[in-house]
Design a protein around this motif. Structure first.
Motif, PDB file in Angstrom:
ATOM      1  N   TYR A 147       0.827  -1.213   0.000  1.00 56.52           N
ATOM      2  CA  TYR A 147       0.000   0.000   0.000  1.00 56.52           C
ATOM      3  C   TYR A 147       0.860   1.261   0.000  1.00 56.52           C
ATOM      4  O   TYR A 147       0.712   2.128  -0.869  1.00 56.52           O
ATOM      5  CB  TYR A 147      -0.928  -0.005   1.213  1.00 56.52           C
ATOM      6  CG  TYR A 147      -1.879   1.174   1.254  1.00 56.52           C
ATOM      7  CD1 TYR A 147      -3.050   1.163   0.506  1.00 56.52           C
ATOM      8  CD2 TYR A 147      -1.606   2.290   2.045  1.00 56.52           C
ATOM      9  CE1 TYR A 147      -3.928   2.243   0.537  1.00 56.52           C
ATOM     10  CE2 TYR A 147      -2.475   3.368   2.087  1.00 56.52           C
ATOM     11  CZ  TYR A 147      -3.628   3.343   1.337  1.00 56.52           C
ATOM     12  OH  TYR A 147      -4.478   4.413   1.359  1.00 56.52           O
ATOM     13  N   ASP A 148       1.781   1.369   0.945  1.00 54.13           N
ATOM     14  CA  ASP A 148       2.595   2.586   1.059  1.00 54.13           C
ATOM     15  C   ASP A 148       3.395   2.860  -0.207  1.00 54.13           C
ATOM     16  O   ASP A 148       3.497   4.008  -0.651  1.00 54.13           O
ATOM     17  CB  ASP A 148       3.550   2.481   2.251  1.00 54.13           C
ATOM     18  CG  ASP A 148       2.835   2.463   3.590  1.00 54.13           C
ATOM     19  OD1 ASP A 148       1.583   2.475   3.601  1.00 54.13           O
ATOM     20  OD2 ASP A 148       3.524   2.431   4.621  1.00 54.13           O
ATOM     21  N   VAL A 149       3.981   1.822  -0.797  1.00 54.48           N
ATOM     22  CA  VAL A 149       4.801   2.026  -1.990  1.00 54.48           C
ATOM     23  C   VAL A 149       3.972   2.571  -3.143  1.00 54.48           C
ATOM     24  O   VAL A 149       4.459   3.365  -3.956  1.00 54.48           O
ATOM     25  CB  VAL A 149       5.518   0.726  -2.410  1.00 54.48           C
ATOM     26  CG1 VAL A 149       6.567   0.327  -1.392  1.00 54.48           C
ATOM     27  CG2 VAL A 149       4.528  -0.421  -2.647  1.00 54.48           C
ATOM     28  N   THR A 150       2.718   2.163  -3.214  1.00 57.16           N
ATOM     29  CA  THR A 150       1.829   2.685  -4.256  1.00 57.16           C
ATOM     30  C   THR A 150       1.480   4.140  -3.994  1.00 57.16           C
ATOM     31  O   THR A 150       1.541   4.988  -4.894  1.00 57.16           O
ATOM     32  CB  THR A 150       0.552   1.836  -4.341  1.00 57.16           C
ATOM     33  OG1 THR A 150       0.898   0.480  -4.624  1.00 57.16           O
ATOM     34  CG2 THR A 150      -0.376   2.350  -5.429  1.00 57.16           C
ATOM     35  N   VAL A 151       1.140   4.445  -2.755  1.00 55.12           N
ATOM     36  CA  VAL A 151       0.789   5.823  -2.392  1.00 55.12           C
ATOM     37  C   VAL A 151       1.970   6.767  -2.627  1.00 55.12           C
ATOM     38  O   VAL A 151       1.791   7.904  -3.090  1.00 55.12           O
ATOM     39  CB  VAL A 151       0.334   5.885  -0.920  1.00 55.12           C
ATOM     40  CG1 VAL A 151       0.177   7.332  -0.453  1.00 55.12           C
ATOM     41  CG2 VAL A 151      -0.985   5.135  -0.745  1.00 55.12           C
ATOM     42  N   ASN A 152       3.173   6.307  -2.338  1.00 49.95           N
ATOM     43  CA  ASN A 152       4.358   7.160  -2.494  1.00 49.95           C
ATOM     44  C   ASN A 152       4.532   7.644  -3.930  1.00 49.95           C
ATOM     45  O   ASN A 152       5.035   8.755  -4.161  1.00 49.95           O
ATOM     46  CB  ASN A 152       5.609   6.408  -2.033  1.00 49.95           C
ATOM     47  CG  ASN A 152       5.653   6.229  -0.536  1.00 49.95           C
ATOM     48  OD1 ASN A 152       4.922   6.888   0.200  1.00 49.95           O
ATOM     49  ND2 ASN A 152       6.484   5.316  -0.066  1.00 49.95           N
ATOM     50  N   TYR A 153       4.144   6.828  -4.894  1.00 49.41           N
ATOM     51  CA  TYR A 153       4.186   7.254  -6.300  1.00 49.41           C
ATOM     52  C   TYR A 153       2.878   7.902  -6.745  1.00 49.41           C
ATOM     53  O   TYR A 153       2.872   8.810  -7.586  1.00 49.41           O
ATOM     54  CB  TYR A 153       4.508   6.065  -7.211  1.00 49.41           C
ATOM     55  CG  TYR A 153       5.986   5.822  -7.316  1.00 49.41           C
ATOM     56  CD1 TYR A 153       6.773   6.544  -8.204  1.00 49.41           C
ATOM     57  CD2 TYR A 153       6.617   4.886  -6.505  1.00 49.41           C
ATOM     58  CE1 TYR A 153       8.139   6.344  -8.284  1.00 49.41           C
ATOM     59  CE2 TYR A 153       7.986   4.669  -6.578  1.00 49.41           C
ATOM     60  CZ  TYR A 153       8.742   5.406  -7.475  1.00 49.41           C
ATOM     61  OH  TYR A 153      10.099   5.212  -7.552  1.00 49.41           O
ATOM     62  N   LEU A 154       1.783   7.427  -6.209  1.00 52.84           N
ATOM     63  CA  LEU A 154       0.476   7.923  -6.640  1.00 52.84           C
ATOM     64  C   LEU A 154       0.330   9.423  -6.407  1.00 52.84           C
ATOM     65  O   LEU A 154      -0.147  10.162  -7.290  1.00 52.84           O
ATOM     66  CB  LEU A 154      -0.619   7.159  -5.889  1.00 52.84           C
ATOM     67  CG  LEU A 154      -2.043   7.311  -6.403  1.00 52.84           C
ATOM     68  CD1 LEU A 154      -2.167   6.763  -7.807  1.00 52.84           C
ATOM     69  CD2 LEU A 154      -3.003   6.595  -5.455  1.00 52.84           C
ATOM     70  N   VAL A 155       0.741   9.895  -5.250  1.00 54.74           N
ATOM     71  CA  VAL A 155       0.562  11.317  -4.913  1.00 54.74           C
ATOM     72  C   VAL A 155       1.322  12.243  -5.863  1.00 54.74           C
ATOM     73  O   VAL A 155       0.725  13.155  -6.454  1.00 54.74           O
ATOM     74  CB  VAL A 155       0.935  11.565  -3.436  1.00 54.74           C
ATOM     75  CG1 VAL A 155       0.973  13.066  -3.145  1.00 54.74           C
ATOM     76  CG2 VAL A 155      -0.064  10.871  -2.516  1.00 54.74           C
ATOM     77  N   PRO A 156       2.637  12.061  -6.073  1.00 57.61           N
ATOM     78  CA  PRO A 156       3.319  12.951  -7.015  1.00 57.61           C
ATOM     79  C   PRO A 156       2.866  12.760  -8.461  1.00 57.61           C
ATOM     80  O   PRO A 156       2.861  13.724  -9.248  1.00 57.61           O
ATOM     81  CB  PRO A 156       4.798  12.614  -6.843  1.00 57.61           C
ATOM     82  CG  PRO A 156       4.829  11.254  -6.254  1.00 57.61           C
ATOM     83  CD  PRO A 156       3.609  11.158  -5.400  1.00 57.61           C
ATOM     84  N   LEU A 157       2.467  11.548  -8.827  1.00 57.97           N
ATOM     85  CA  LEU A 157       1.987  11.333 -10.186  1.00 57.97           C
ATOM     86  C   LEU A 157       0.675  12.066 -10.439  1.00 57.97           C
ATOM     87  O   LEU A 157       0.490  12.694 -11.490  1.00 57.97           O
ATOM     88  CB  LEU A 157       1.807   9.842 -10.457  1.00 57.97           C
ATOM     89  CG  LEU A 157       3.070   9.079 -10.832  1.00 57.97           C
ATOM     90  CD1 LEU A 157       2.825   7.577 -10.797  1.00 57.97           C
ATOM     91  CD2 LEU A 157       3.583   9.507 -12.210  1.00 57.97           C
TER      92      LEU A 157
END
Length: 254
Positions: free
Chosen positions: A115-125
């Motif tokens: 979950y965290d690894v996805t969110v870490n990219y999702l927000v800046p993307l």
């Protein structure tokens, strides 16, 4: 195989497995490919294959667990190529883990790795795609995210959380031209899962899985499940009452 044309494609989790094969499959056709992972040597080999196929390729070593590193990757892609047209977030791990034996830290770690690894990219993307007026974000989920799989409970929970977040983002951001595709593979014969001890009915190869992913990147469905055999099995299990599906799942997990 027909593929994407003249796109800047970011593949996170590209040093091996599905991500590496997707990067190779989208190379050429005027595409610019950015591959990201933690393992520099393996990533460089994938980048070399992409360049040999005729694409400009940027290989960036970064840890998806570090939100600052993820944001820096997105910024670097934009600085190099001007935009992100397609992003594939192919990150996550699903170790064999009994709920009865898992500790709090074990479960939290699995949540972070999925979950965290996805969110870490999702927000800046999302921030970048809003600035540029749209784009596609695809995320490698799992059929395990659609129901609780014995010996993969924490993984199923983490993937379900990602699925729900992406579903909400899809609805909210559609008016801004930001599209989302969730990918739901079954068992894929990657090196990471080869020795995890779990039974793997209807397992498919990395190359076959990558073909499904590239097809989804082209067609942009809200969700793409594969292979059809495992997808059908999951649909049946979800439709059955728990009194029936529970014993079946226990049998399958042996």
């Amino acid at each position: 195989m027909a593929t994407l044309v003249d796109q800047t494609i970011l593949v996170v989790g590209a040093s091996s497995g599905i991500g590496a094969q997707v990067a190779r499959d989208v190379a050429g056709h005027g595409n610019r490919v950015v591959v990201v992972a933690r393992r520099a040597e393996e990533l460089a080999a994938v980048a070399a294959d992409v360049r040999a196929a005729g694409s400009a390729c940027l290989d960036l070593v970064a840890d998806a667990l570090d939100p600052a590193a993820a944001a820096a990757v997105v910024a670097r892609v934009v600085a190099e190529f001007g935009a992100v047209d397609v992003a594939l977030l192919n990150v996550g791990q699903g170790p064999d883990m009994s709920v009865a034996e898992a500790g709090v830290g074990d479960i939290a770690r699995v949540m972070a790795l999925n979950y965290d690894v996805t969110v870490n990219y999702l927000v800046p993307l999302i921030a970048q795609l809003r600035r540029q007026g749209g784009g596609l974000i695809a995320q490698t989920n799992s059929l395990a995210g659609l129901l609780g799989i014995p010996r993969q409970g924490p993984y199923s929970a983490a993937k379900a959380a990602v699925r729900t977040l992406i579903d909400a983002a899809r609805v909210e951001l559609a008016p801004e031209g930001i599209r989302f595709t969730s990918l739901y593979p079954g068992f894929v014969a990657t090196a990471r899962v080869r020795a995890d001890g779990l039974p793997k009915p209807f397992e498919i190869s990395e190359k076959r899985a990558a073909r499904h992913v590239v097809r989804a990147l082209r067609r942009e469905p809200a969700g793409a499940s594969f292979p059809w055999t495992t997808s059908a099995l999951v649909r049946v299990l979800r439709a059955l009452p728990v009194s029936v599906s529970g014993p079946l799942l226990r049998k399958l997990a042996r």
